[in-house]
Write a protein that holds these residues in place. Structure first.
Motif, PDB file in Angstrom:
ATOM      1  N   VAL A 136       0.842  -1.206   0.000  1.00  0.00           N
ATOM      2  CA  VAL A 136       0.000   0.000   0.000  1.00  0.00           C
ATOM      3  C   VAL A 136       0.874   1.253   0.000  1.00  0.00           C
ATOM      4  CG1 VAL A 136      -1.642   1.348   1.372  1.00  0.00           C
ATOM      5  CG2 VAL A 136      -2.000  -1.101   1.050  1.00  0.00           C
ATOM      6  N   GLY A 137       1.903   1.257   0.815  1.00  0.00           N
ATOM      7  CA  GLY A 137       2.810   2.405   0.858  1.00  0.00           C
ATOM      8  C   GLY A 137       3.536   2.614  -0.456  1.00  0.00           C
ATOM      9  N   LEU A 138       3.974   1.527  -1.071  1.00  0.00           N
ATOM     10  CA  LEU A 138       4.672   1.626  -2.351  1.00  0.00           C
ATOM     11  C   LEU A 138       3.732   2.157  -3.438  1.00  0.00           C
ATOM     12  CD1 LEU A 138       7.209   1.098  -4.037  1.00  0.00           C
ATOM     13  CD2 LEU A 138       6.327  -1.216  -4.433  1.00  0.00           C
ATOM     14  N   VAL A 139       2.516   1.669  -3.469  1.00  0.00           N
ATOM     15  CA  VAL A 139       1.541   2.145  -4.459  1.00  0.00           C
ATOM     16  C   VAL A 139       1.273   3.644  -4.264  1.00  0.00           C
ATOM     17  CG1 VAL A 139      -0.870   1.975  -5.197  1.00  0.00           C
ATOM     18  CG2 VAL A 139       0.492  -0.092  -4.876  1.00  0.00           C
ATOM     19  N   ALA A 140       1.130   4.074  -3.018  1.00  0.00           N
ATOM     20  CA  ALA A 140       0.893   5.503  -2.746  1.00  0.00           C
ATOM     21  C   ALA A 140       2.091   6.339  -3.190  1.00  0.00           C
ATOM     22  CB  ALA A 140       0.614   5.711  -1.264  1.00  0.00           C
ATOM     23  N   LEU A 141       3.306   5.879  -2.902  1.00  0.00           N
ATOM     24  CA  LEU A 141       4.507   6.609  -3.291  1.00  0.00           C
ATOM     25  C   LEU A 141       4.630   6.708  -4.809  1.00  0.00           C
ATOM     26  CD1 LEU A 141       7.170   7.973  -2.479  1.00  0.00           C
ATOM     27  CD2 LEU A 141       8.211   5.696  -2.537  1.00  0.00           C
ATOM     28  N   VAL A 142       4.426   5.601  -5.496  1.00  0.00           N
ATOM     29  CA  VAL A 142       4.503   5.612  -6.956  1.00  0.00           C
ATOM     30  C   VAL A 142       3.429   6.526  -7.542  1.00  0.00           C
ATOM     31  CG1 VAL A 142       4.205   4.174  -9.019  1.00  0.00           C
ATOM     32  CG2 VAL A 142       5.627   3.372  -7.127  1.00  0.00           C
ATOM     33  N   SER A 143       2.238   6.503  -6.973  1.00  0.00           N
ATOM     34  CA  SER A 143       1.154   7.368  -7.447  1.00  0.00           C
ATOM     35  C   SER A 143       1.532   8.842  -7.299  1.00  0.00           C
ATOM     36  CB  SER A 143      -0.121   7.066  -6.674  1.00  0.00           C
ATOM     37  OG  SER A 143      -1.135   7.965  -7.021  1.00  0.00           O
ATOM     38  N   ILE A 144       2.086   9.206  -6.154  1.00  0.00           N
ATOM     39  CA  ILE A 144       2.499  10.596  -5.930  1.00  0.00           C
ATOM     40  C   ILE A 144       3.573  11.001  -6.927  1.00  0.00           C
ATOM     41  CG2 ILE A 144       3.701  12.119  -4.308  1.00  0.00           C
ATOM     42  CD1 ILE A 144       2.212  10.523  -2.064  1.00  0.00           C
ATOM     43  N   LEU A 145       4.547  10.132  -7.154  1.00  0.00           N
ATOM     44  CA  LEU A 145       5.625  10.447  -8.097  1.00  0.00           C
ATOM     45  C   LEU A 145       5.104  10.579  -9.528  1.00  0.00           C
ATOM     46  CD1 LEU A 145       8.484   8.143  -6.770  1.00  0.00           C
ATOM     47  CD2 LEU A 145       8.374  10.637  -6.675  1.00  0.00           C
ATOM     48  N   VAL A 146       4.259   9.663  -9.950  1.00  0.00           N
ATOM     49  CA  VAL A 146       3.729   9.716 -11.319  1.00  0.00           C
ATOM     50  C   VAL A 146       2.882  10.968 -11.521  1.00  0.00           C
ATOM     51  CG1 VAL A 146       2.123   8.587 -12.918  1.00  0.00           C
ATOM     52  CG2 VAL A 146       3.860   7.246 -11.732  1.00  0.00           C
ATOM     53  N   HIS A 147       2.022  11.275 -10.564  1.00  0.00           N
ATOM     54  CA  HIS A 147       1.195  12.479 -10.696  1.00  0.00           C
ATOM     55  C   HIS A 147       2.061  13.735 -10.676  1.00  0.00           C
ATOM     56  CE1 HIS A 147      -2.117   9.726  -9.703  1.00  0.00           C
ATOM     57  NE2 HIS A 147      -2.837  10.582 -10.402  1.00  0.00           N
ATOM     58  N   GLY A 148       3.073  13.752  -9.835  1.00  0.00           N
ATOM     59  CA  GLY A 148       3.958  14.913  -9.770  1.00  0.00           C
ATOM     60  C   GLY A 148       4.753  15.131 -11.035  1.00  0.00           C
ATOM     61  N   LEU A 149       5.168  14.052 -11.681  1.00  0.00           N
ATOM     62  CA  LEU A 149       5.969  14.175 -12.893  1.00  0.00           C
ATOM     63  C   LEU A 149       5.129  14.451 -14.138  1.00  0.00           C
ATOM     64  CD1 LEU A 149       8.487  11.231 -12.314  1.00  0.00           C
ATOM     65  CD2 LEU A 149       8.956  13.687 -12.165  1.00  0.00           C
ATOM     66  N   THR A 150       3.869  14.112 -14.113  1.00  0.00           N
ATOM     67  CA  THR A 150       3.046  14.264 -15.317  1.00  0.00           C
ATOM     68  C   THR A 150       2.131  15.485 -15.298  1.00  0.00           C
ATOM     69  OG1 THR A 150       1.339  12.807 -14.409  1.00  0.00           O
ATOM     70  CG2 THR A 150       3.035  11.790 -15.796  1.00  0.00           C
ATOM     71  N   VAL A 151       2.026  16.177 -14.181  1.00  0.00           N
ATOM     72  CA  VAL A 151       1.068  17.281 -14.115  1.00  0.00           C
ATOM     73  C   VAL A 151       1.454  18.434 -15.049  1.00  0.00           C
ATOM     74  CG1 VAL A 151       2.100  18.449 -12.118  1.00  0.00           C
ATOM     75  CG2 VAL A 151      -0.337  18.694 -12.587  1.00  0.00           C
ATOM     76  N   THR A 152       2.731  18.790 -15.131  1.00  0.00           N
ATOM     77  CA  THR A 152       3.127  19.915 -15.980  1.00  0.00           C
ATOM     78  C   THR A 152       2.902  19.607 -17.462  1.00  0.00           C
ATOM     79  OG1 THR A 152       4.686  20.704 -14.342  1.00  0.00           O
ATOM     80  CG2 THR A 152       5.012  21.469 -16.598  1.00  0.00           C
ATOM     81  N   PRO A 153       3.369  18.462 -17.973  1.00  0.00           N
ATOM     82  CA  PRO A 153       3.079  18.183 -19.388  1.00  0.00           C
ATOM     83  C   PRO A 153       1.579  18.086 -19.677  1.00  0.00           C
ATOM     84  CG  PRO A 153       4.803  16.721 -18.587  1.00  0.00           C
ATOM     85  CD  PRO A 153       4.285  17.459 -17.402  1.00  0.00           C
ATOM     86  N   ALA A 154       0.825  17.523 -18.769  1.00  0.00           N
ATOM     87  CA  ALA A 154      -0.619  17.407 -18.990  1.00  0.00           C
ATOM     88  C   ALA A 154      -1.276  18.782 -19.030  1.00  0.00           C
ATOM     89  CB  ALA A 154      -1.249  16.557 -17.890  1.00  0.00           C
TER      90      ALA A 154
END
Length: 50
Positions: free
Chosen positions: A13-31
């Protein structure tokens, strides 16, 4: 809920939350840039009203 290995579950659960935060953080500007381009706005324009 009875879980056979609760430590492993929390690790996953912690790993999924961390990966989700990283993916959203890295993709928000291009999106957002793509959405601005699609709507015909210039995200780099200074003082432009919307």
């Amino acid at each position: 809920m009875d879980v056979a290995d609760p430590e492993r579950l929390w690790a996953i659960v912690g790993l999924v939350a961390l990966v989700s935060i990283l993916v959203h953080g890295l993709t928000v500007t291009p999106a957002m840039r793509w959405l601005d381009h699609w709507k015909g706005r210039d995200p780099d324009a200074i003082g432009q009203s919307q």
